[in-house]
Motif scaffolding. Structure first.
Motif, PDB file in Angstrom:
ATOM      1  N   PHE A 146       0.834  -1.209   0.000  1.00 40.73           N
ATOM      2  CA  PHE A 146       0.000   0.000   0.000  1.00 40.73           C
ATOM      3  C   PHE A 146       0.869   1.258   0.000  1.00 40.73           C
ATOM      4  CE2 PHE A 146      -2.324   3.371   2.206  1.00 40.73           C
ATOM      5  CZ  PHE A 146      -3.507   3.402   1.486  1.00 40.73           C
ATOM      6  N   PHE A 147       1.854   1.326   0.888  1.00 38.04           N
ATOM      7  CA  PHE A 147       2.692   2.513   0.968  1.00 38.04           C
ATOM      8  C   PHE A 147       3.620   2.624  -0.238  1.00 38.04           C
ATOM      9  CE2 PHE A 147       1.559   2.103   5.496  1.00 38.04           C
ATOM     10  CZ  PHE A 147       1.088   3.384   5.704  1.00 38.04           C
ATOM     11  N   MET A 148       3.982   1.482  -0.827  1.00 36.35           N
ATOM     12  CA  MET A 148       4.773   1.531  -2.055  1.00 36.35           C
ATOM     13  C   MET A 148       3.962   2.147  -3.196  1.00 36.35           C
ATOM     14  SD  MET A 148       6.532  -1.594  -4.172  1.00 36.35           S
ATOM     15  CE  MET A 148       4.966  -2.030  -4.959  1.00 36.35           C
ATOM     16  N   LEU A 149       2.672   1.752  -3.292  1.00 38.79           N
ATOM     17  CA  LEU A 149       1.814   2.299  -4.338  1.00 38.79           C
ATOM     18  C   LEU A 149       1.566   3.792  -4.129  1.00 38.79           C
ATOM     19  CD1 LEU A 149      -0.787  -0.613  -4.627  1.00 38.79           C
ATOM     20  CD2 LEU A 149       0.858   0.082  -6.370  1.00 38.79           C
ATOM     21  N   ARG A 150       1.531   4.233  -2.879  1.00 38.56           N
ATOM     22  CA  ARG A 150       1.316   5.661  -2.601  1.00 38.56           C
ATOM     23  C   ARG A 150       2.475   6.513  -3.101  1.00 38.56           C
ATOM     24  NH1 ARG A 150      -0.653   7.305   3.247  1.00 38.56           N
ATOM     25  NH2 ARG A 150      -0.653   9.287   2.130  1.00 38.56           N
ATOM     26  N   ARG A 151       3.641   5.904  -3.275  1.00 43.29           N
ATOM     27  CA  ARG A 151       4.798   6.651  -3.743  1.00 43.29           C
ATOM     28  C   ARG A 151       4.801   6.826  -5.254  1.00 43.29           C
ATOM     29  NH1 ARG A 151      10.032   3.994  -1.157  1.00 43.29           N
ATOM     30  NH2 ARG A 151      10.961   5.709  -2.339  1.00 43.29           N
ATOM     31  N   PHE A 152       3.920   6.104  -5.957  1.00 41.45           N
ATOM     32  CA  PHE A 152       3.822   6.278  -7.397  1.00 41.45           C
ATOM     33  C   PHE A 152       3.248   7.655  -7.702  1.00 41.45           C
ATOM     34  CE2 PHE A 152       3.478   1.539  -8.721  1.00 41.45           C
ATOM     35  CZ  PHE A 152       4.761   1.338  -8.240  1.00 41.45           C
ATOM     36  N   PHE A 183      -6.990   1.233  -3.560  1.00 37.40           N
ATOM     37  CA  PHE A 183      -8.275   0.817  -2.999  1.00 37.40           C
ATOM     38  C   PHE A 183      -8.288  -0.692  -2.759  1.00 37.40           C
ATOM     39  CE2 PHE A 183     -12.432  -1.067  -3.917  1.00 37.40           C
ATOM     40  CZ  PHE A 183     -13.219  -0.474  -2.951  1.00 37.40           C
ATOM     41  N   GLU A 184      -7.865  -1.468  -3.743  1.00 41.46           N
ATOM     42  CA  GLU A 184      -7.892  -2.925  -3.632  1.00 41.46           C
ATOM     43  C   GLU A 184      -7.013  -3.412  -2.484  1.00 41.46           C
ATOM     44  OE1 GLU A 184      -6.760  -4.555  -7.359  1.00 41.46           O
ATOM     45  OE2 GLU A 184      -8.657  -4.049  -8.361  1.00 41.46           O
ATOM     46  N   VAL A 185      -5.758  -2.973  -2.488  1.00 41.00           N
ATOM     47  CA  VAL A 185      -4.815  -3.443  -1.468  1.00 41.00           C
ATOM     48  C   VAL A 185      -5.234  -2.979  -0.078  1.00 41.00           C
ATOM     49  CG1 VAL A 185      -2.424  -3.312  -0.658  1.00 41.00           C
ATOM     50  CG2 VAL A 185      -2.902  -3.576  -3.098  1.00 41.00           C
ATOM     51  N   GLY A 186      -5.646  -1.720   0.046  1.00 47.54           N
ATOM     52  CA  GLY A 186      -6.029  -1.192   1.351  1.00 47.54           C
ATOM     53  C   GLY A 186      -7.226  -1.904   1.947  1.00 47.54           C
ATOM     54  N   PHE A 187      -8.295  -2.048   1.165  1.00 49.91           N
ATOM     55  CA  PHE A 187      -9.506  -2.672   1.681  1.00 49.91           C
ATOM     56  C   PHE A 187      -9.312  -4.162   1.940  1.00 49.91           C
ATOM     57  CE2 PHE A 187     -11.603   1.231   0.623  1.00 49.91           C
ATOM     58  CZ  PHE A 187     -12.720   1.268   1.431  1.00 49.91           C
ATOM     59  N   VAL A 188      -8.633  -4.856   1.046  1.00 53.57           N
ATOM     60  CA  VAL A 188      -8.413  -6.288   1.256  1.00 53.57           C
ATOM     61  C   VAL A 188      -7.552  -6.513   2.494  1.00 53.57           C
ATOM     62  CG1 VAL A 188      -7.327  -8.359   0.298  1.00 53.57           C
ATOM     63  CG2 VAL A 188      -8.748  -6.921  -1.152  1.00 53.57           C
ATOM     64  N   THR A 189      -6.553  -5.663   2.704  1.00 53.52           N
ATOM     65  CA  THR A 189      -5.711  -5.792   3.902  1.00 53.52           C
ATOM     66  C   THR A 189      -6.526  -5.610   5.172  1.00 53.52           C
ATOM     67  OG1 THR A 189      -3.761  -4.988   2.703  1.00 53.52           O
ATOM     68  CG2 THR A 189      -3.710  -4.853   5.102  1.00 53.52           C
ATOM     69  N   VAL A 190      -7.359  -4.576   5.210  1.00 49.01           N
ATOM     70  CA  VAL A 190      -8.184  -4.323   6.397  1.00 49.01           C
ATOM     71  C   VAL A 190      -9.166  -5.472   6.631  1.00 49.01           C
ATOM     72  CG1 VAL A 190      -9.967  -2.826   7.367  1.00 49.01           C
ATOM     73  CG2 VAL A 190      -7.971  -1.825   6.255  1.00 49.01           C
ATOM     74  N   ILE A 191      -9.824  -5.937   5.568  1.00 42.96           N
ATOM     75  CA  ILE A 191     -10.809  -7.020   5.693  1.00 42.96           C
ATOM     76  C   ILE A 191     -10.152  -8.287   6.214  1.00 42.96           C
ATOM     77  CG2 ILE A 191     -12.317  -8.562   4.389  1.00 42.96           C
ATOM     78  CD1 ILE A 191     -12.897  -6.136   2.544  1.00 42.96           C
TER      79      ILE A 191
END
Length: 247
Positions: A154-160, A172-180
């Motif tokens: 997630f944080f790697m993608l935020r650096r893009f 969205f995908e990585v963040g929500f799936v991680t939380v779930i």
């Protein structure tokens, strides 16, 4: 007279509330003790598992929801997928990830099989507790795996760059799936740990159909359905040369 009337009214109101509360517990106990409701709830759970599995097969997803350890293997496969993406993007070696995944799963299955055999041969309270605590431990480490690699990705993608193609969707995908996934495995860890020390919290019995319905819907069926919905489109095949090192 007015004071007496108000006092009687208050007593009647309190009695009505108490009676209403008793009715709430009465219907809960009635369902718990009803064989018809027990069958209906377990048939409903079975149908829900079947529906999620059929959807997973239709979408050709690897996250086929199966109870028990197969549930663990399916979701740790997603952790492996994320770990490979992260390592390739950071130019880190990936050749040991898959062997580690197979080794960990093999050890987990072997240990669980030994515990099952021990419970069958000698069904003592200690062996049952150890078996449940084992499931609790692997659930905790699965949640930890999602926190580590889901968080890193997630944080790697935020650096893009903000205008990167598909950046917002992947976040969205990585963040929500991680939380779930973290939430459902942590709930499983807590509930299984409690059931190991408190027989009244045991879910593997027919006497608690409502608790079974709530638990399996929150921990397995709904999370699986949400993950399948979020990841409903298969990603393209990964080409290692496409990944660039992030500095």
């Amino acid at each position: 007279m007015s004071i007496t009337y108000n006092g009687k009214s208050q007593l009647l109101a309190v009695a009505a509330i108490a009676q209403g509360g008793g009715m709430v517990f009465d219907w809960w106990d009635e369902i718990d003790e009803s064989e018809e409701w027990q069958r209906f709830i377990f048939y409903f759970l079975s149908a829900s598992y079947a529906f999620v599995s059929i959807v997973a097969l239709t979408l050709e997803m690897v996250l086929l929801d199966l109870p028990g350890l197969l549930f663990f293997s399916a979701y740790t496969l997603l952790i492996l997928f994320w770990a490979e993406i992260y390592h390739q993007a950071r130019s880190l070696p990936v050749n040991k990830l898959r062997p580690a995944y197979y080794s960990i799963n093999g050890l987990v299955y072997f240990a669980q099989a030994c515990l099952w055999i021990s419970v069958l041969l000698r069904e003592s309270h200690l062996t049952v507790e150890i078996s449940k605590l084992f499931v609790s431990v692997i659930s905790f480490f699965t949640a930890l795996g999602f926190m580590i690699y889901g968080g890193r990705l997630f944080f790697m993608l935020r650096r893009f760059p903000i205008d990167s193609r598909g950046r917002q969707k992947k976040l969205f995908e990585v963040g929500f799936v991680t939380v779930i996934c973290c939430t459902c495995f942590l709930i499983r860890c807590i509930v299984v740990t409690l059931s190991a020390f408190d027989t009244k919290a045991d879910l593997d019995v027919l006497d608690h159909p409502i608790l079974n319905l709530i638990y399996y819907m929150l921990v397995e069926i709904l999370p699986s359905a949400l993950v399948l919905f979020i990841l409903r489109k298969l990603p393209p095949k990964r080409v290692p040369e496409q990944y660039q090192e992030i500095r």
